[in-house]
Write an enzyme that holds these catalytic residues in place. Sequence first.
Site, short mmCIF file in Angstrom:
data_model
loop_
_atom_site.label_atom_id
_atom_site.label_comp_id
_atom_site.label_asym_id
_atom_site.label_seq_id
_atom_site.Cartn_x
_atom_site.Cartn_y
_atom_site.Cartn_z
N GLY A 283 2.55 -67.60 -1.29
CA GLY A 283 4.07 -67.02 -0.89
C GLY A 283 4.51 -66.44 -2.09
CG HIS A 284 6.70 -66.83 -6.45
ND1 HIS A 284 5.55 -66.20 -7.65
CD2 HIS A 284 7.71 -66.70 -6.70
CE1 HIS A 284 6.70 -65.72 -8.47
NE2 HIS A 284 7.93 -66.28 -8.00
CB CYS B 147 11.93 -68.90 -13.12
SG CYS B 147 13.26 -68.09 -12.82
CG HIS C 220 7.64 -71.67 -4.82
ND1 HIS C 220 7.98 -71.55 -3.72
CD2 HIS C 220 7.83 -70.82 -5.87
CE1 HIS C 220 9.04 -70.39 -4.10
NE2 HIS C 220 8.78 -70.05 -5.56
CD GLU D 153 15.85 -64.75 -7.02
OE1 GLU D 153 16.32 -65.41 -8.06
OE2 GLU D 153 14.70 -65.10 -6.77
CG HIS E 21 11.00 -62.45 -5.22
ND1 HIS E 21 10.10 -62.74 -6.45
CD2 HIS E 21 12.09 -63.29 -5.41
CE1 HIS E 21 10.94 -63.53 -7.21
NE2 HIS E 21 11.92 -63.94 -6.79
CD GLU F 125 14.15 -63.88 -11.81
OE1 GLU F 125 14.24 -63.60 -10.41
OE2 GLU F 125 13.44 -64.90 -12.21
O1 FUB Z 1 10.57 -68.77 -7.06
C1 FUB Z 1 10.31 -69.02 -8.52
C2 FUB Z 1 11.05 -68.15 -9.31
O2 FUB Z 1 12.57 -68.50 -9.18
C3 FUB Z 1 11.05 -66.73 -9.11
O3 FUB Z 1 9.87 -66.25 -9.81
C4 FUB Z 1 12.38 -66.50 -9.89
O4 FUB Z 1 12.65 -65.04 -8.91
C5 FUB Z 1 13.10 -67.60 -8.93
O5 FUB Z 1 13.54 -67.17 -7.73
ZN ZN Z 2 13.17 -66.09 -13.93
#
Ligand code: FUB
Ligand code: ZN
Length: 677
Positions: free
Chosen positions: A220-221, A442, A169, A346, A294, A362
């Site tokens: 990754g995100h 988050c 992240h 998720e 995700h 979420e």
């Molecule tokens: O991984 C960062 C945040 O935490 C994600 O966007 C959410 O889904 C939770 O996993």
């Molecule tokens: Zn969230």
Amino acid sequence: MDNKLFSRPLSLRDIRVTDDFWKNEMELVRTEVIPYQWEALNDRVEGAAPSYCMHNFRAAGKLNREKKAQGSAYVEPKYTFRGFEALPEDPAHPEEDKFYGFVFQDSDFSKWIEAVGYSLTQHPDPELEKIADGAIDIVCAAQQEDGYLDTYYIINGKDKIFSNLKDHHELYCFGHLTEGAVAYYQATGKEKLLKAAERFADYVADYFGTEPGKCKGYPGHEIAEMALVRLYEVTGNQKYLELGRYFVDERGTRPYYFDREHPDEVKKGREQELRYAYYQSHLPVRQQDEAVGHAVRAVYLYSGMADVARLYNDESLYHACRKLWDSIVREKMYITGGIGGTHIGESFSFPYDLPNDTAYAETCASIGLVFFARRMLEIAPDARYANVMERALYNGVLSGMALDGKSFFYVNPLEVLPEACHKDERKFHVKPVRQKWFGCACCPPNLARLVSSIGSYAFTENENTLFVHLYMGSKLEKQVNGRTVDVQIESGFPWNGDVQIKLRAKDTDFVLALRLPDWCGSYTLEGADGARTEEKDGYLYLRKEWAEEETICLHFPMEVRLMAADAAVREDAGKAAVTRGPIVYCLEEKDNGKDLHQLRINPELSAQEKPDTVCGVPVTAVEINGWRQTEKKQEKADGLYHPYVKPAKEAVRLHYVPYYTWANRGENEMQVWTSVD
Ligand code: FUB
Ligand code: ZN
């Protein structure tokens, strides 16, 4: 793609939200959520999961100072990598030099400062600004000489930076920091955090790219993609836009970057592909046509793709965005605008798999869907995007926050039996009441940043057109050919469909484009005499040389409607949901007694709208005709099973409240979809 249709959000500085509904939500964010979150970021909320966010920045800042004091000699990191989480044995007494919490804990500050920025544009508050400036000092003190700024690696050892893009992240934290910095700069004109973000962006731009010697990785995100576009838009520095495009283009190309990063984890064939689907990196983005993996990551990526498509006029990328949009809204979205059918990863589930009681949905994912919708609207004003944006906002997003702004949902199910949440492991992710805070926090700050910038979702503009995507009481200004057009909107949304628009646009030839919501089949319009009118893609275009002052009145009838799901959605077969205008309704035990599964909707509705309150907050409730099965537990002598007989039932009135208000009156059953009999 027709760039004459492109539009951009109005600056929040040019909008004053006066709306009864949204003003109230914004005030909650300003007076409750923002101060509460500041306490939470500093671990001062009793009974709430500690964040350690500001602790980590302070620890990284201290390390930085020590390093400088030693003449910038390398300081041996004191701790080795412990993976994702490392909480102190005694939560009240963390060790001064340690990193705690999730690797993305820094992002909690960034979302908070972004919300603060937006809030300050609507409500100047010197006290809050002082706290924010102090927080920025703490954050910037952690920044390295070279511009790098992620406390997990600053504290644990910079030799490992960007070594685990897949899961660690850093680029996510970078993206959030950038978004927060841009918002705070735009609100206050203060550059300190923006400059820090730019320095970090320069570092990232030197590190990643296709040029020889550079790392060919990507986040990754996702989020850095859209954040870089914002940084480009505020600084004009093309390098940031190119980096955003690089991250989009490189994703999913072969050989997989994540394989190079984690050779020990490489799988074969289908298994491999599925693994990377979680990160939307199973295929190059232009080849992706199903929303997978995700859900938050996905919609953040699609938002970035839409930004890049618009700025590069990239038809193939836009085409992919449209396919992915359709995949979500035609096959994978709850009626509430929630997305993410499974808590495993998720993630999105397979098409039409939308379980109500194990839903993930979420809050951040619905928020991300709003981001994606607004960006698609910036490319093409088509009401199908705005309709979904509205659906998500009033339902799946707002349900994430309690009516008093003091507690939050991460997961937003459409059916809840509290006993199941407590006893059934498959539903442990579903909470029957909102939580004060989360270890992985988050959602609450994400809500805060969206709600406090809501005006920038309601309207976009291009040279001579003002697009009204959401009806919201507001005062705004638009420049047309060097003249200022004043627009004043009053709206009864979401409780009634009356909208009044006052324009002061003397002799200005400009176009007002008004969304025609998909939940009403007709509308009435008064005013705009002599305007050339056209209905296109769900917008009513009014064009004329406006007089000194004109008033337009619109009425969108808000009927109570019974909605069914597509026949492929097994979970909702034979059931209906109640909606009125943009609001999705639900049954709660508090109003309808226990055992909501024994209730049925009588299709002869006799619907009645009722002004009501939930915890003192005014809402419009809905009553319709229904039935309750009268057979009681263990009534039949033969036990659990017995020969079928049509169940006895009694007529009842079903009392529905807006879905977003559920669980504000304590733990109780809730249900959106109810069988029709
Ligand atoms: O991984 C960062 C945040 O935490 C994600 O966007 C959410 O889904 C939770 O996993
Ligand atoms: Zn969230």
